[in-house]
Design a protein around this motif. Structure first.
Motif, PDB file in Angstrom:
ATOM      1  N   ASP A 209      -4.103 -28.676  54.652  1.00  0.00           N
ATOM      2  CA  ASP A 209      -5.042 -29.397  55.504  1.00  0.00           C
ATOM      3  C   ASP A 209      -4.558 -30.841  55.647  1.00  0.00           C
ATOM      4  OD1 ASP A 209      -7.292 -30.914  56.471  1.00  0.00           O
ATOM      5  OD2 ASP A 209      -8.571 -29.223  55.927  1.00  0.00           O
TER       6      ASP A 209
ATOM      7  N   ASP B 171      -5.602 -30.708  51.010  1.00  0.00           N
ATOM      8  CA  ASP B 171      -5.747 -29.456  50.264  1.00  0.00           C
ATOM      9  C   ASP B 171      -4.675 -28.453  50.697  1.00  0.00           C
ATOM     10  OD1 ASP B 171      -7.937 -30.493  48.980  1.00  0.00           O
ATOM     11  OD2 ASP B 171      -9.390 -29.601  50.359  1.00  0.00           O
TER      12      ASP B 171
ATOM     13  N   HIS C 239      -3.375 -24.408  50.426  1.00  0.00           N
ATOM     14  CA  HIS C 239      -3.671 -23.011  50.101  1.00  0.00           C
ATOM     15  C   HIS C 239      -2.357 -22.245  50.153  1.00  0.00           C
ATOM     16  CE1 HIS C 239      -6.083 -19.315  49.835  1.00  0.00           C
ATOM     17  NE2 HIS C 239      -5.157 -18.792  50.629  1.00  0.00           N
TER      18      HIS C 239
ATOM     19  N   LYS D 103     -11.790 -22.617  55.016  1.00  0.00           N
ATOM     20  CA  LYS D 103     -10.744 -22.647  53.981  1.00  0.00           C
ATOM     21  C   LYS D 103     -10.831 -21.431  53.056  1.00  0.00           C
ATOM     22  CE  LYS D 103      -9.413 -26.689  55.457  1.00  0.00           C
ATOM     23  NZ  LYS D 103     -10.298 -26.793  56.626  1.00  0.00           N
TER      24      LYS D 103
ATOM     25  N   HIS E  14      -3.488 -28.332  60.457  1.00  0.00           N
ATOM     26  CA  HIS E  14      -2.885 -27.801  59.246  1.00  0.00           C
ATOM     27  C   HIS E  14      -1.366 -27.796  59.381  1.00  0.00           C
ATOM     28  CE1 HIS E  14      -6.937 -26.391  58.422  1.00  0.00           C
ATOM     29  NE2 HIS E  14      -6.559 -26.106  57.185  1.00  0.00           N
TER      30      HIS E  14
END
Length: 222
Positions: free
Chosen positions: A30, A35, A37, A85, A10
């Protein structure tokens, strides 16, 4: 300026400082899927575990968002799991209303630890969410700007009764469940302990600081 780190597949980024919230933006990307977050609740401090990250941020409970000199007085602790996640709450609200800017947090194994202005340590099991509170020794006050978790020891600077000068480093051993002094400055000295740092290989570094005097540097290996 953004600070970015690669950890556990990450990209972790501390982003732009928000003056109004007195916090930094925090995101996890990621590197395999792309992705992203984004943490949305004004994180103050964060720490990394083997497969997770934890952080302290403003509570999302409306009852805890009353204003105290322009700062939300109650905070929570969250975890982001790098595998699932998922973001989960570990501790919904704790009172730190005398210090709305900084609440340090540290991790060792599956436990996180933080200190508060109620002069105690709070341990959190990141899997079970079990909470344990450990009061500080009498006649000492924890400095809530620094906390380190090295193996089985939580390291905190503290000041003695009647002074704000950080003159002592304590280690709380989570196995023996006892506090011990690992370093103390003489009461006659005007120096104080500052810039405490730790490394993954079990080393602790700190400075002794006094205005208009040379700094002193120390290292202790656990």
């Amino acid at each position: 300026q953004d600070q970015s780190y690669t950890y556990n597949q990450h990209q972790i980024t501390w982003g732009k400082y928000n003056i109004a919230l007195r916090s930094l933006e925090l995101t996890f990307k990621d590197l395999n899927t792309g992705d992203v977050h984004k943490v949305v609740n004004a994180p103050r401090a964060a720490a990394l575990g083997s497969d997770f990250a934890v952080w302290v941020g403003e509570t999302r409970d409306p009852a805890g968002k009353k204003q105290y000199y322009g700062i939300a007085p109650e905070f929570g602790v969250w975890k982001f799991d790098f595998k699932t996640k998922q973001e989960v709450i570990l501790l919904e609200r704790f009172d730190n209303n005398l210090n709305g800017n900084t609440t340090p947090i540290a991790v060792s194994g599956r436990k996180a630890v933080l200190s508060t202005y109620k002069n105690k340590l709070i341990f959190i099991n990141v899997d079970t969410k079990q909470i344990e509170e450990i009061p500080m020794l009498d006649n000492y006050t924890i400095n809530t700007y620094s906390i380190h978790f090295i193996k089985d020891n939580v390291i905190i600077p503290a000041s003695g009764a009647g002074t704000y000068r950080n003159s002592t480093l304590f280690a709380y051993n989570t196995v023996k469940r006892t506090f011990s002094k690992i370093y103390q400055i003489s009461n006659s000295s005007a120096y104080h302990i500052s810039n405490v740092k730790s490394t993954d290989d079990g080393k602790l570094y700190w400075e002794e600081y006094k205005e208009w005097a040379p700094r002193k540097y120390y290292m202790l290996e656990f």
